[in-house]
Write a protein that holds these residues in place. Structure first.
Motif, PDB file in Angstrom:
ATOM      1  N   PRO A  73       5.658   6.743 -14.867  1.00 13.64           N
ATOM      2  CA  PRO A  73       7.057   7.081 -14.568  1.00 13.64           C
ATOM      3  C   PRO A  73       7.411   6.809 -13.103  1.00 13.64           C
ATOM      4  N   CYS A  74       6.436   6.964 -12.206  1.00 17.45           N
ATOM      5  CA  CYS A  74       6.680   6.674 -10.787  1.00 17.45           C
ATOM      6  C   CYS A  74       7.003   5.199 -10.606  1.00 17.45           C
ATOM      7  N   LYS A  75       6.247   4.356 -11.304  1.00 20.61           N
ATOM      8  CA  LYS A  75       6.464   2.913 -11.201  1.00 20.61           C
ATOM      9  C   LYS A  75       7.838   2.532 -11.728  1.00 20.61           C
ATOM     10  N   ALA A  76       8.272   3.185 -12.797  1.00 19.84           N
ATOM     11  CA  ALA A  76       9.591   2.893 -13.362  1.00 19.84           C
ATOM     12  C   ALA A  76      10.705   3.322 -12.417  1.00 19.84           C
ATOM     13  N   GLU A  77      10.495   4.412 -11.704  1.00 17.26           N
ATOM     14  CA  GLU A  77      11.521   4.991 -10.833  1.00 17.26           C
ATOM     15  C   GLU A  77      11.646   4.298  -9.473  1.00 17.26           C
ATOM     16  N   MET A  78      10.565   3.778  -8.949  1.00 16.40           N
ATOM     17  CA  MET A  78      10.541   3.275  -7.571  1.00 16.40           C
ATOM     18  C   MET A  78      11.601   2.213  -7.267  1.00 16.40           C
ATOM     19  N   PRO A  79      11.862   1.242  -8.150  1.00 13.32           N
ATOM     20  CA  PRO A  79      12.913   0.267  -7.826  1.00 13.32           C
ATOM     21  C   PRO A  79      14.282   0.919  -7.601  1.00 13.32           C
ATOM     22  N   SER A  80      14.581   1.998  -8.322  1.00 15.62           N
ATOM     23  CA  SER A  80      15.879   2.652  -8.116  1.00 15.62           C
ATOM     24  C   SER A  80      15.920   3.368  -6.766  1.00 15.62           C
ATOM     25  N   LEU A  81      14.795   3.880  -6.308  1.00 14.63           N
ATOM     26  CA  LEU A  81      14.737   4.467  -4.963  1.00 14.63           C
ATOM     27  C   LEU A  81      14.951   3.385  -3.906  1.00 14.63           C
ATOM     28  N   ASP A  82      14.377   2.219  -4.143  1.00 10.07           N
ATOM     29  CA  ASP A  82      14.557   1.101  -3.220  1.00 10.07           C
ATOM     30  C   ASP A  82      16.025   0.680  -3.167  1.00 10.07           C
ATOM     31  N   SER A  98       1.024  10.433  -2.991  1.00 11.17           N
ATOM     32  CA  SER A  98       0.301  11.691  -2.862  1.00 11.17           C
ATOM     33  C   SER A  98      -1.078  11.588  -3.514  1.00 11.17           C
ATOM     34  N   GLY A  99      -2.093  12.007  -2.786  1.00 17.98           N
ATOM     35  CA  GLY A  99      -3.459  11.933  -3.291  1.00 17.98           C
ATOM     36  C   GLY A  99      -4.085  10.589  -2.981  1.00 17.98           C
ATOM     37  N   ARG A 100      -5.101  10.265  -3.744  1.00 16.70           N
ATOM     38  CA  ARG A 100      -5.844   9.028  -3.499  1.00 16.70           C
ATOM     39  C   ARG A 100      -5.084   7.823  -4.019  1.00 16.70           C
ATOM     40  N   ASN A 101      -4.519   7.092  -3.100  1.00 15.18           N
ATOM     41  CA  ASN A 101      -3.794   5.858  -3.415  1.00 15.18           C
ATOM     42  C   ASN A 101      -4.243   4.817  -2.410  1.00 15.18           C
ATOM     43  N   ASP A 102      -4.958   3.832  -2.888  1.00 11.81           N
ATOM     44  CA  ASP A 102      -5.477   2.778  -2.046  1.00 11.81           C
ATOM     45  C   ASP A 102      -4.330   2.005  -1.396  1.00 11.81           C
ATOM     46  N   VAL A 103      -4.424   1.753  -0.099  1.00 13.63           N
ATOM     47  CA  VAL A 103      -3.375   1.045   0.632  1.00 13.63           C
ATOM     48  C   VAL A 103      -3.113  -0.318   0.000  1.00 13.63           C
ATOM     49  N   GLU A 104      -4.149  -1.023  -0.411  1.00 17.89           N
ATOM     50  CA  GLU A 104      -3.966  -2.326  -1.034  1.00 17.89           C
ATOM     51  C   GLU A 104      -3.225  -2.196  -2.360  1.00 17.89           C
ATOM     52  N   ALA A 105      -3.501  -1.132  -3.110  1.00 18.75           N
ATOM     53  CA  ALA A 105      -2.804  -0.915  -4.383  1.00 18.75           C
ATOM     54  C   ALA A 105      -1.322  -0.614  -4.144  1.00 18.75           C
ATOM     55  N   ILE A 106      -1.023   0.120  -3.095  1.00 25.62           N
ATOM     56  CA  ILE A 106       0.379   0.388  -2.749  1.00 25.62           C
ATOM     57  C   ILE A 106       1.071  -0.924  -2.376  1.00 25.62           C
ATOM     58  N   ALA A 107       0.412  -1.738  -1.566  1.00 25.17           N
ATOM     59  CA  ALA A 107       0.992  -3.021  -1.157  1.00 25.17           C
ATOM     60  C   ALA A 107       1.230  -3.924  -2.366  1.00 25.17           C
ATOM     61  N   ARG A 108       0.264  -3.971  -3.285  1.00 27.01           N
ATOM     62  CA  ARG A 108       0.424  -4.780  -4.499  1.00 27.01           C
ATOM     63  C   ARG A 108       1.602  -4.268  -5.323  1.00 27.01           C
ATOM     64  N   TYR A 110       4.258  -2.532  -4.300  1.00 27.70           N
ATOM     65  CA  TYR A 110       5.513  -2.860  -3.619  1.00 27.70           C
ATOM     66  C   TYR A 110       5.867  -4.327  -3.837  1.00 27.70           C
ATOM     67  N   ALA A 111       4.881  -5.213  -3.716  1.00 29.20           N
ATOM     68  CA  ALA A 111       5.129  -6.639  -3.902  1.00 29.20           C
ATOM     69  C   ALA A 111       5.546  -6.942  -5.340  1.00 29.20           C
ATOM     70  N   ASP A 112       4.813  -6.403  -6.312  1.00 28.36           N
ATOM     71  CA  ASP A 112       5.111  -6.656  -7.725  1.00 28.36           C
ATOM     72  C   ASP A 112       6.477  -6.122  -8.127  1.00 28.36           C
ATOM     73  N   ALA A 113       6.858  -4.964  -7.578  1.00 30.47           N
ATOM     74  CA  ALA A 113       8.133  -4.328  -7.939  1.00 30.47           C
ATOM     75  C   ALA A 113       9.290  -4.807  -7.063  1.00 30.47           C
ATOM     76  N   ALA A 116      11.538  -3.580  -1.036  1.00 29.05           N
ATOM     77  CA  ALA A 116      11.758  -4.195   0.271  1.00 29.05           C
ATOM     78  C   ALA A 116      12.367  -3.248   1.298  1.00 29.05           C
ATOM     79  N   ASN A 117      12.864  -2.099   0.853  1.00 33.19           N
ATOM     80  CA  ASN A 117      13.620  -1.227   1.743  1.00 33.19           C
ATOM     81  C   ASN A 117      12.952   0.113   2.016  1.00 33.19           C
ATOM     82  N   LEU A 118      11.776   0.332   1.456  1.00 33.15           N
ATOM     83  CA  LEU A 118      11.112   1.635   1.572  1.00 33.15           C
ATOM     84  C   LEU A 118       9.866   1.548   2.444  1.00 33.15           C
TER      85      LEU A 118
END
Length: 175
Positions: A73-82, A98-108, A110-113, A116-118
């Motif tokens: 659900p977070c992945k579905a929501e993030m583009p609307s936050l952007d 929040s919690g264990r989230n690998d920086v590379e996974a966050i970057a991937r 953001y890129a996939d979704a 650009a504004n967050l």
């Protein structure tokens, strides 16, 4: 105005108008506090471990979203936050992994979704989330310019929907 919004969204949450609730962008899940609540001091980390205190955002309305890379659900929501951040630069939209989230996974992600504004913000130990009772993700808090929580939405929502825009405009107008 705020009382009217509280009554409206409470009615929606209680199922008073199911057809309208289905078109409200998820805003029927918003719970408004009777009085603004102070938050504990918090410091978030960016992708390079730079520190960003939550207190730095005082003076602005804040949409503080707790999410994780593994949360569908977070992945579905993030583009609307952007899109909300792009449309409303007067609001600070802060997604906090929040919690264990690998920086590379966050970057991937953001890129996939196409995010650009967050900013990339992390709370690697989930400290603030635990302190304020976030038990599941996503959870979004609305903070007033004093840094106090005035509303909380549990679950995902369409933050750039007309209902979300109206709710935020009403709060910002002092309703």
């Amino acid at each position: 105005m705020r009382k009217m919004l509280v009554v409206l969204y409470t009615a929606l949450a209680m199922g008073a108008n199911v057809a309208l609730a289905q078109d409200d962008g998820g805003m029927s899940k918003m719970t408004f506090l009777e009085a603004p609540a102070d938050l504990p001091e918090a410091v978030f980390l960016d992708a390079e471990d730079g520190e960003h205190p939550l207190a730095d955002y005082r003076g602005k309305w804040v949409v503080l979203n707790f999410w994780a890379t593994w949360c569908a659900p977070c992945k579905a929501e993030m583009p609307s936050l952007d899109r909300l951040q792009a449309a409303r630069p007067d609001i600070a939209v802060l997604p906090v992994a929040s919690g264990r989230n690998d920086v590379e996974a966050i970057a991937r992600f953001y890129a996939d979704a196409g995010i650009a504004n967050l900013p990339v913000l992390r709370d690697p130990k989930g400290l603030l989330a635990r302190q304020i009772g976030v038990a599941a993700l996503p959870v979004t808090l609305i903070l007033n310019p004093e840094g106090q929580e005035v509303g909380r939405l549990i679950g995902d929502a369409e933050w750039d929907s007309p209902a979300a825009q109206d709710m935020l405009a009403g709060l910002m107008a002092g309703g």
